[in-house]
Write a protein that holds these residues in place. Structure first.
Motif, PDB file in Angstrom:
ATOM      1  N   TYR A  20       0.818  -1.302  -0.118  1.00 28.57           N
ATOM      2  CA  TYR A  20       0.050   0.031   0.143  1.00 28.57           C
ATOM      3  C   TYR A  20       0.992   1.372  -0.115  1.00 28.57           C
ATOM      4  CZ  TYR A  20      -3.836  -3.188   1.020  1.00 28.57           C
ATOM      5  OH  TYR A  20      -4.690  -4.449   1.099  1.00 28.57           O
ATOM      6  N   SER A  21       2.311   1.115  -0.162  1.00 26.49           N
ATOM      7  CA  SER A  21       3.200   2.300  -0.115  1.00 26.49           C
ATOM      8  C   SER A  21       2.734   3.368  -1.069  1.00 26.49           C
ATOM      9  CB  SER A  21       4.611   1.997  -0.026  1.00 26.49           C
ATOM     10  OG  SER A  21       4.733   1.135  -1.249  1.00 26.49           O
ATOM     11  N   SER A  22       2.317   2.899  -2.422  1.00 27.05           N
ATOM     12  CA  SER A  22       2.175   3.699  -3.459  1.00 27.05           C
ATOM     13  C   SER A  22       0.698   4.491  -3.033  1.00 27.05           C
ATOM     14  CB  SER A  22       2.148   3.200  -4.561  1.00 27.05           C
ATOM     15  OG  SER A  22       0.862   2.087  -4.936  1.00 27.05           O
ATOM     16  N   ILE A  23      -0.046   3.889  -2.633  1.00 31.25           N
ATOM     17  CA  ILE A  23      -1.265   4.654  -2.297  1.00 31.25           C
ATOM     18  C   ILE A  23      -1.054   5.637  -1.045  1.00 31.25           C
ATOM     19  CG2 ILE A  23      -3.617   4.320  -1.390  1.00 31.25           C
ATOM     20  CD1 ILE A  23      -3.733   1.605  -2.740  1.00 31.25           C
ATOM     21  N   LYS A  24      -0.294   5.363  -0.291  1.00 32.49           N
ATOM     22  CA  LYS A  24       0.012   6.290   0.973  1.00 32.49           C
ATOM     23  C   LYS A  24       0.681   7.592   0.400  1.00 32.49           C
ATOM     24  CE  LYS A  24       1.890   4.390   4.231  1.00 32.49           C
ATOM     25  NZ  LYS A  24       2.601   3.474   5.261  1.00 32.49           N
ATOM     26  N   SER A  25       1.652   7.268  -0.611  1.00 36.09           N
ATOM     27  CA  SER A  25       2.412   8.222  -1.074  1.00 36.09           C
ATOM     28  C   SER A  25       1.491   9.315  -1.996  1.00 36.09           C
ATOM     29  CB  SER A  25       3.441   7.819  -2.255  1.00 36.09           C
ATOM     30  OG  SER A  25       4.506   6.982  -1.497  1.00 36.09           O
ATOM     31  N   GLU A  26       0.593   8.594  -2.726  1.00 36.70           N
ATOM     32  CA  GLU A  26      -0.545   9.563  -3.629  1.00 36.70           C
ATOM     33  C   GLU A  26      -1.170  10.399  -2.475  1.00 36.70           C
ATOM     34  OE1 GLU A  26      -4.443   8.634  -6.115  1.00 36.70           O
ATOM     35  OE2 GLU A  26      -2.933   7.133  -6.132  1.00 36.70           O
ATOM     36  N   LEU A  27      -1.719   9.641  -1.499  1.00 36.23           N
ATOM     37  CA  LEU A  27      -2.573  10.368  -0.424  1.00 36.23           C
ATOM     38  C   LEU A  27      -1.712  11.481   0.253  1.00 36.23           C
ATOM     39  CD1 LEU A  27      -4.704   7.395   0.951  1.00 36.23           C
ATOM     40  CD2 LEU A  27      -5.722   9.265  -0.626  1.00 36.23           C
ATOM     41  N   ALA A  28      -0.755  11.330   0.296  1.00 37.09           N
ATOM     42  CA  ALA A  28       0.128  12.353   1.394  1.00 37.09           C
ATOM     43  C   ALA A  28       0.158  13.614   0.837  1.00 37.09           C
ATOM     44  CB  ALA A  28       1.582  11.572   1.348  1.00 37.09           C
ATOM     45  N   GLN A  29      -0.077  13.648  -0.558  1.00 36.65           N
ATOM     46  CA  GLN A  29       0.154  15.031  -1.239  1.00 36.65           C
ATOM     47  C   GLN A  29      -1.134  15.994  -0.653  1.00 36.65           C
ATOM     48  OE1 GLN A  29      -0.687  15.006  -5.679  1.00 36.65           O
ATOM     49  NE2 GLN A  29      -2.091  13.246  -5.428  1.00 36.65           N
ATOM     50  N   TYR A  30      -2.160  15.293  -0.297  1.00 42.56           N
ATOM     51  CA  TYR A  30      -3.339  16.188   0.295  1.00 42.56           C
ATOM     52  C   TYR A  30      -3.089  16.638   1.631  1.00 42.56           C
ATOM     53  CZ  TYR A  30      -5.267  14.036  -4.018  1.00 42.56           C
ATOM     54  OH  TYR A  30      -5.597  13.932  -5.159  1.00 42.56           O
ATOM     55  N   LEU A  31      -2.212  16.065   2.333  1.00 49.65           N
ATOM     56  CA  LEU A  31      -1.812  16.341   3.809  1.00 49.65           C
ATOM     57  C   LEU A  31      -1.585  17.939   3.841  1.00 49.65           C
ATOM     58  CD1 LEU A  31      -0.350  13.343   5.172  1.00 49.65           C
ATOM     59  CD2 LEU A  31      -2.573  14.193   5.749  1.00 49.65           C
ATOM     60  N   PRO A  32      -1.704  18.844   4.700  1.00 46.97           N
ATOM     61  CA  PRO A  32      -1.377  20.222   4.815  1.00 46.97           C
ATOM     62  C   PRO A  32       0.141  20.223   5.183  1.00 46.97           C
ATOM     63  CG  PRO A  32      -2.634  19.666   6.652  1.00 46.97           C
ATOM     64  CD  PRO A  32      -2.631  18.496   5.708  1.00 46.97           C
ATOM     65  N   GLN A  33       0.977  21.077   4.585  1.00 50.66           N
ATOM     66  CA  GLN A  33       2.260  21.449   4.887  1.00 50.66           C
ATOM     67  C   GLN A  33       2.493  22.018   6.337  1.00 50.66           C
ATOM     68  OE1 GLN A  33       4.792  20.091   2.985  1.00 50.66           O
ATOM     69  NE2 GLN A  33       2.823  19.247   2.037  1.00 50.66           N
ATOM     70  N   ILE A  34       1.426  22.815   6.714  1.00 50.08           N
ATOM     71  CA  ILE A  34       1.411  23.563   7.823  1.00 50.08           C
ATOM     72  C   ILE A  34       0.193  23.287   8.751  1.00 50.08           C
ATOM     73  CG2 ILE A  34       1.764  25.770   8.980  1.00 50.08           C
ATOM     74  CD1 ILE A  34       3.280  26.889   6.625  1.00 50.08           C
ATOM     75  N   ASN A  35       0.302  23.108   9.905  1.00 52.29           N
ATOM     76  CA  ASN A  35      -1.101  22.911  10.456  1.00 52.29           C
ATOM     77  C   ASN A  35      -1.575  24.059  11.193  1.00 52.29           C
ATOM     78  OD1 ASN A  35      -0.749  19.973  10.387  1.00 52.29           O
ATOM     79  ND2 ASN A  35       0.349  19.780  12.203  1.00 52.29           N
ATOM     80  N   VAL A  36      -2.744  24.167  10.988  1.00 49.88           N
ATOM     81  CA  VAL A  36      -3.560  25.321  11.561  1.00 49.88           C
ATOM     82  C   VAL A  36      -3.477  25.516  13.181  1.00 49.88           C
ATOM     83  CG1 VAL A  36      -5.781  26.161  11.684  1.00 49.88           C
ATOM     84  CG2 VAL A  36      -5.205  24.993   9.636  1.00 49.88           C
ATOM     85  N   LYS A  37      -3.369  26.530  13.591  1.00 53.24           N
ATOM     86  CA  LYS A  37      -3.105  26.788  15.075  1.00 53.24           C
ATOM     87  C   LYS A  37      -4.554  26.407  15.637  1.00 53.24           C
ATOM     88  CE  LYS A  37       0.077  30.711  14.879  1.00 53.24           C
ATOM     89  NZ  LYS A  37       1.131  29.918  15.438  1.00 53.24           N
ATOM     90  N   TRP A  38      -4.317  25.831  17.005  1.00 54.98           N
ATOM     91  CA  TRP A  38      -5.339  25.233  17.753  1.00 54.98           C
ATOM     92  C   TRP A  38      -5.941  26.645  18.282  1.00 54.98           C
ATOM     93  CZ3 TRP A  38      -6.136  20.626  20.371  1.00 54.98           C
ATOM     94  CH2 TRP A  38      -4.861  19.406  19.827  1.00 54.98           C
ATOM     95  N   ALA A  39      -7.559  26.570  18.206  1.00 52.74           N
ATOM     96  CA  ALA A  39      -8.365  27.553  18.875  1.00 52.74           C
ATOM     97  C   ALA A  39      -8.229  27.343  20.020  1.00 52.74           C
ATOM     98  CB  ALA A  39      -9.701  27.364  18.157  1.00 52.74           C
TER      99      ALA A  39
END
Length: 59
Positions: A20-39
């Motif tokens: 499943y490594s190729s699927i994980k790599s494909e999905l990783a592109q949708y993860l944010p590069q910077i996390n939003v700050k906590w409210a």
């Protein structure tokens, strides 16, 4: 990740399996590069991990 055909109850996470490594790599592109700050109103404070993250990253 779960194989819903083989495991409809999602008991066995298959993300660690190499096939499943190729699927994980494909999905990783949708993860944010910077996390939003906590409210400040966030209630994720039920354990040390969340308390530490909130203190370090709050708005």
């Amino acid at each position: 990740m779960y194989d819903l055909n083989e495991d409809p109850n999602e008991w066995y996470n298959v993300a660690g399996e190499g096939k499943y490594s190729s699927i994980k790599s494909e999905l990783a592109q949708y993860l944010p590069q910077i996390n939003v700050k906590w409210a400040e109103a966030s209630r994720y404070d039920n354990n040390d991990y969340f308390r530490k993250q909130k203190a370090e990253q709050s708005e």
